[in-house]
Write a protein that holds these residues in place. Structure first.
Motif, PDB file in Angstrom:
ATOM      1  N   ASP A   1       0.848  -1.180   0.000  1.00  0.00           N
ATOM      2  CA  ASP A   1       0.000   0.000   0.000  1.00  0.00           C
ATOM      3  C   ASP A   1       0.890   1.238   0.000  1.00  0.00           C
ATOM      4  OD1 ASP A   1      -2.547  -1.290   0.091  1.00  0.00           O
ATOM      5  OD2 ASP A   1      -2.209  -1.737   2.215  1.00  0.00           O
ATOM      6  N   TYR A   2       0.313   2.358  -0.407  1.00  0.00           N
ATOM      7  CA  TYR A   2       1.068   3.603  -0.523  1.00  0.00           C
ATOM      8  C   TYR A   2       0.327   4.702   0.240  1.00  0.00           C
ATOM      9  CZ  TYR A   2       2.816   7.928  -2.618  1.00  0.00           C
ATOM     10  OH  TYR A   2       3.330   9.190  -2.809  1.00  0.00           O
ATOM     11  N   VAL A   3       1.043   5.400   1.116  1.00  0.00           N
ATOM     12  CA  VAL A   3       0.429   6.460   1.919  1.00  0.00           C
ATOM     13  C   VAL A   3       1.285   7.717   1.843  1.00  0.00           C
ATOM     14  CG1 VAL A   3      -0.232   7.208   4.235  1.00  0.00           C
ATOM     15  CG2 VAL A   3      -0.644   4.857   3.532  1.00  0.00           C
ATOM     16  N   ASP A   4       0.680   8.796   1.415  1.00  0.00           N
ATOM     17  CA  ASP A   4       1.357  10.087   1.474  1.00  0.00           C
ATOM     18  C   ASP A   4       0.403  11.114   2.061  1.00  0.00           C
ATOM     19  OD1 ASP A   4      -0.389  10.803  -0.560  1.00  0.00           O
ATOM     20  OD2 ASP A   4       1.134  10.896  -2.125  1.00  0.00           O
ATOM     21  N   HIS A   5       0.818  12.348   2.029  1.00  0.00           N
ATOM     22  CA  HIS A   5       0.038  13.466   2.563  1.00  0.00           C
ATOM     23  C   HIS A   5      -1.384  13.477   2.011  1.00  0.00           C
ATOM     24  CE1 HIS A   5      -1.271  17.701   1.882  1.00  0.00           C
ATOM     25  NE2 HIS A   5      -0.876  17.879   3.118  1.00  0.00           N
ATOM     26  N   ALA A   6      -1.523  13.330   0.697  1.00  0.00           N
ATOM     27  CA  ALA A   6      -2.834  13.407   0.062  1.00  0.00           C
ATOM     28  C   ALA A   6      -3.736  12.249   0.485  1.00  0.00           C
ATOM     29  CB  ALA A   6      -2.683  13.423  -1.458  1.00  0.00           C
ATOM     30  N   VAL A   7      -3.175  11.053   0.618  1.00  0.00           N
ATOM     31  CA  VAL A   7      -3.955   9.879   1.021  1.00  0.00           C
ATOM     32  C   VAL A   7      -4.492  10.062   2.436  1.00  0.00           C
ATOM     33  CG1 VAL A   7      -3.838   7.406   1.521  1.00  0.00           C
ATOM     34  CG2 VAL A   7      -2.730   8.312  -0.527  1.00  0.00           C
ATOM     35  N   LEU A   8      -3.654  10.569   3.339  1.00  0.00           N
ATOM     36  CA  LEU A   8      -4.082  10.788   4.715  1.00  0.00           C
ATOM     37  C   LEU A   8      -5.177  11.851   4.800  1.00  0.00           C
ATOM     38  CD1 LEU A   8      -0.695  10.682   6.654  1.00  0.00           C
ATOM     39  CD2 LEU A   8      -2.551   9.018   6.769  1.00  0.00           C
ATOM     40  N   VAL A   9      -5.013  12.922   4.045  1.00  0.00           N
ATOM     41  CA  VAL A   9      -6.015  13.983   4.062  1.00  0.00           C
ATOM     42  C   VAL A   9      -7.346  13.458   3.505  1.00  0.00           C
ATOM     43  CG1 VAL A   9      -6.653  16.227   3.123  1.00  0.00           C
ATOM     44  CG2 VAL A   9      -4.327  15.838   3.929  1.00  0.00           C
ATOM     45  N   GLU A  10      -7.279  12.677   2.435  1.00  0.00           N
ATOM     46  CA  GLU A  10      -8.503  12.111   1.860  1.00  0.00           C
ATOM     47  C   GLU A  10      -9.207  11.210   2.871  1.00  0.00           C
ATOM     48  OE1 GLU A  10     -10.022   9.248  -1.804  1.00  0.00           O
ATOM     49  OE2 GLU A  10      -7.942   9.176  -1.131  1.00  0.00           O
ATOM     50  N   ALA A  11      -8.441  10.390   3.575  1.00  0.00           N
ATOM     51  CA  ALA A  11      -9.038   9.488   4.555  1.00  0.00           C
ATOM     52  C   ALA A  11      -9.700  10.280   5.684  1.00  0.00           C
ATOM     53  CB  ALA A  11      -7.977   8.546   5.115  1.00  0.00           C
ATOM     54  N   ALA A  12      -9.028  11.333   6.155  1.00  0.00           N
ATOM     55  CA  ALA A  12      -9.602  12.159   7.207  1.00  0.00           C
ATOM     56  C   ALA A  12     -10.874  12.853   6.719  1.00  0.00           C
ATOM     57  CB  ALA A  12      -8.579  13.189   7.687  1.00  0.00           C
ATOM     58  N   ARG A  13     -10.875  13.280   5.464  1.00  0.00           N
ATOM     59  CA  ARG A  13     -12.062  13.918   4.898  1.00  0.00           C
ATOM     60  C   ARG A  13     -13.224  12.916   4.790  1.00  0.00           C
ATOM     61  NH1 ARG A  13      -9.814  15.904   0.529  1.00  0.00           N
ATOM     62  NH2 ARG A  13      -9.212  17.797   1.640  1.00  0.00           N
ATOM     63  N   MET A  14     -12.900  11.701   4.373  1.00  0.00           N
ATOM     64  CA  MET A  14     -13.915  10.648   4.300  1.00  0.00           C
ATOM     65  C   MET A  14     -14.500  10.371   5.681  1.00  0.00           C
ATOM     66  SD  MET A  14     -11.979   8.014   1.687  1.00  0.00           S
ATOM     67  CE  MET A  14     -13.157   6.686   1.929  1.00  0.00           C
ATOM     68  N   LEU A  15     -13.628  10.379   6.688  1.00  0.00           N
ATOM     69  CA  LEU A  15     -14.089  10.164   8.053  1.00  0.00           C
ATOM     70  C   LEU A  15     -15.028  11.282   8.481  1.00  0.00           C
ATOM     71  CD1 LEU A  15     -13.915   8.658  10.764  1.00  0.00           C
ATOM     72  CD2 LEU A  15     -11.866   9.999  11.281  1.00  0.00           C
ATOM     73  N   GLY A  16     -14.707  12.509   8.069  1.00  0.00           N
ATOM     74  CA  GLY A  16     -15.519  13.646   8.453  1.00  0.00           C
ATOM     75  C   GLY A  16     -16.926  13.610   7.889  1.00  0.00           C
ATOM     76  N   VAL A  17     -17.094  13.087   6.670  1.00  0.00           N
ATOM     77  CA  VAL A  17     -18.426  13.036   6.065  1.00  0.00           C
ATOM     78  C   VAL A  17     -19.127  11.717   6.360  1.00  0.00           C
ATOM     79  CG1 VAL A  17     -17.733  14.575   4.205  1.00  0.00           C
ATOM     80  CG2 VAL A  17     -17.607  12.105   3.854  1.00  0.00           C
ATOM     81  N   GLY A  18     -18.370  10.787   6.962  1.00  0.00           N
ATOM     82  CA  GLY A  18     -18.968   9.498   7.286  1.00  0.00           C
ATOM     83  C   GLY A  18     -18.621   8.459   6.237  1.00  0.00           C
ATOM     84  N   LEU A  19     -17.987   7.386   6.660  1.00  0.00           N
ATOM     85  CA  LEU A  19     -17.548   6.363   5.728  1.00  0.00           C
ATOM     86  C   LEU A  19     -18.707   5.738   4.979  1.00  0.00           C
ATOM     87  CD1 LEU A  19     -15.293   4.617   4.559  1.00  0.00           C
ATOM     88  CD2 LEU A  19     -15.548   3.080   6.514  1.00  0.00           C
ATOM     89  N   SER A  20     -19.814   5.524   5.660  1.00  0.00           N
ATOM     90  CA  SER A  20     -20.940   4.849   5.012  1.00  0.00           C
ATOM     91  C   SER A  20     -21.477   5.664   3.852  1.00  0.00           C
ATOM     92  CB  SER A  20     -22.060   4.581   6.023  1.00  0.00           C
ATOM     93  OG  SER A  20     -22.512   5.795   6.598  1.00  0.00           O
ATOM     94  N   SER A  21     -21.541   6.995   4.003  1.00  0.00           N
ATOM     95  CA  SER A  21     -22.059   7.822   2.916  1.00  0.00           C
ATOM     96  C   SER A  21     -21.094   7.837   1.745  1.00  0.00           C
ATOM     97  CB  SER A  21     -22.315   9.252   3.408  1.00  0.00           C
ATOM     98  OG  SER A  21     -21.113   9.852   3.841  1.00  0.00           O
ATOM     99  N   VAL A  22     -19.791   7.797   2.023  1.00  0.00           N
ATOM    100  CA  VAL A  22     -18.806   7.735   0.951  1.00  0.00           C
ATOM    101  C   VAL A  22     -18.933   6.426   0.198  1.00  0.00           C
ATOM    102  CG1 VAL A  22     -16.343   7.633   0.420  1.00  0.00           C
ATOM    103  CG2 VAL A  22     -17.183   9.274   2.107  1.00  0.00           C
ATOM    104  N   GLU A  23     -19.056   5.326   0.935  1.00  0.00           N
ATOM    105  CA  GLU A  23     -19.168   4.026   0.296  1.00  0.00           C
ATOM    106  C   GLU A  23     -20.440   3.929  -0.531  1.00  0.00           C
ATOM    107  OE1 GLU A  23     -18.871   1.635   3.773  1.00  0.00           O
ATOM    108  OE2 GLU A  23     -16.731   1.244   3.493  1.00  0.00           O
ATOM    109  N   ALA A  24     -21.489   4.596  -0.066  1.00  0.00           N
ATOM    110  CA  ALA A  24     -22.741   4.550  -0.816  1.00  0.00           C
ATOM    111  C   ALA A  24     -22.602   5.255  -2.152  1.00  0.00           C
ATOM    112  CB  ALA A  24     -23.863   5.204   0.005  1.00  0.00           C
ATOM    113  N   ARG A  25     -21.804   6.314  -2.194  1.00  0.00           N
ATOM    114  CA  ARG A  25     -21.614   7.053  -3.438  1.00  0.00           C
ATOM    115  C   ARG A  25     -20.568   6.406  -4.331  1.00  0.00           C
ATOM    116  NH1 ARG A  25     -21.173  11.467   0.050  1.00  0.00           N
ATOM    117  NH2 ARG A  25     -18.980  11.677  -0.526  1.00  0.00           N
ATOM    118  N   ASP A  26     -19.646   5.679  -3.730  1.00  0.00           N
ATOM    119  CA  ASP A  26     -18.533   5.113  -4.493  1.00  0.00           C
ATOM    120  C   ASP A  26     -18.354   3.654  -4.109  1.00  0.00           C
ATOM    121  OD1 ASP A  26     -16.273   4.524  -5.892  1.00  0.00           O
ATOM    122  OD2 ASP A  26     -14.951   5.885  -4.799  1.00  0.00           O
ATOM    123  N   GLU A  27     -19.004   2.769  -4.812  1.00  0.00           N
ATOM    124  CA  GLU A  27     -18.926   1.347  -4.502  1.00  0.00           C
ATOM    125  C   GLU A  27     -17.551   0.788  -4.816  1.00  0.00           C
ATOM    126  OE1 GLU A  27     -22.024  -0.595  -6.586  1.00  0.00           O
ATOM    127  OE2 GLU A  27     -23.634   0.327  -5.401  1.00  0.00           O
TER     128      GLU A  27
END
Length: 236
Positions: free
Chosen positions: A28-54
């Motif tokens: 796996d690969y983790v950089d600044h952008a990946v961490l920020v994206e994950a934190a943003r996904m957490l902020g909006v709720g993982l379930s809602s993200v998964e619902a929009r992006d299967e």
């Protein structure tokens, strides 16, 4: 399970080499952008993200779930609760933001370092990952099965690359590189009292002045294999 950290001069090609290395090793690969994206996904709720992006890949999902658990633990052990929004801002900060006394995210050094350590250590615990920046070489210093790499390149080469990447003049690119160097050095001095450019912090230093990104990644992969292979007579 091996872990690779990559630290680099600005313009030396950390992401370019790191992404190629991750593909070669199937990490796996983790950089600044990946961490920020994950934190943003957490902020909006993982379930809602998964619902929009299967097609959300399992690694992103695991990373978000890990951050969620890290926040839950921090709520019970820290005077200042780090919520998803604050975590996103912390992870999106540049070295300059962190070391600038007047930065917008009011988090003390102790909390910042504890949070960063928890995030990087938690990612490393899963193994088979390439981690770019964020003080990974210090947070994971001395950790078994972990290889620390530094990527460098001659200044004129880095200036030309930054000019191309960011559409800057030569003068502006050179100024960005020098500012990055100063801020990154200040960041590591502030939190770990070390010179980030000391080669003794790394298992290998690769110079991409003449090496292509592909060649540098291939060499790095061999270094990782050598450093993380089981000792003779050890049953894994």
């Amino acid at each position: 399970m091996p872990v690779v950290t990559i630290s680099a001069q600005f313009g030396a090609g950390a992401r370019e080499v790191g992404q190629r290395l991750a593909r070669i090793l199937e990490f796996d690969y983790v950089d600044h952008a990946v961490l920020v994206e994950a934190a943003r996904m957490l902020g909006v709720g993982l379930s809602s993200v998964e619902a929009r992006d299967e097609r959300a890949d399992s690694f992103r999902q695991r990373l978000v779930h890990f951050l969620e658990r890290a926040l839950e633990r921090s709520a019970g052990g820290s005077d200042l609760f780090i919520g998803a929004g604050t975590l996103e801002m912390m992870l999106s900060q540049s070295y300059q933001d962190v070391t600038y006394e007047g930065h917008a995210v009011r988090v003390d050094d102790k909390t910042h370092l504890e949070t960063l350590t928890r995030v990087i250590t938690g990612i490393a615990d899963r193994g088979d990952v390439v981690i770019i920046g964020r003080g990974g070489q210090m947070i994971l210093h001395g950790r078994p099965q972990t290889v620390h790499l530094q990527i460098i390149a001659d200044l004129p080469v880095r200036v030309a690359r930054v000019q191309e990447w960011e559409s800057l003049s030569e003068e502006s690119a050179r100024r960005r590189i020098l500012e990055f160097r100063k801020n990154r050095q200040r960041f590591h001095q502030r939190f770990w009292k070390v010179d980030v450019w000391d080669p003794r912090l790394y298992d290998a230093v690769l110079n991409t002045t003449a090496l292509s990104y592909d060649d540098a990644a291939e060499i790095a992969a061999q270094i990782v294999r050598v450093h993380t292979k089981p000792a003779e007579g050890v049953i894994t």
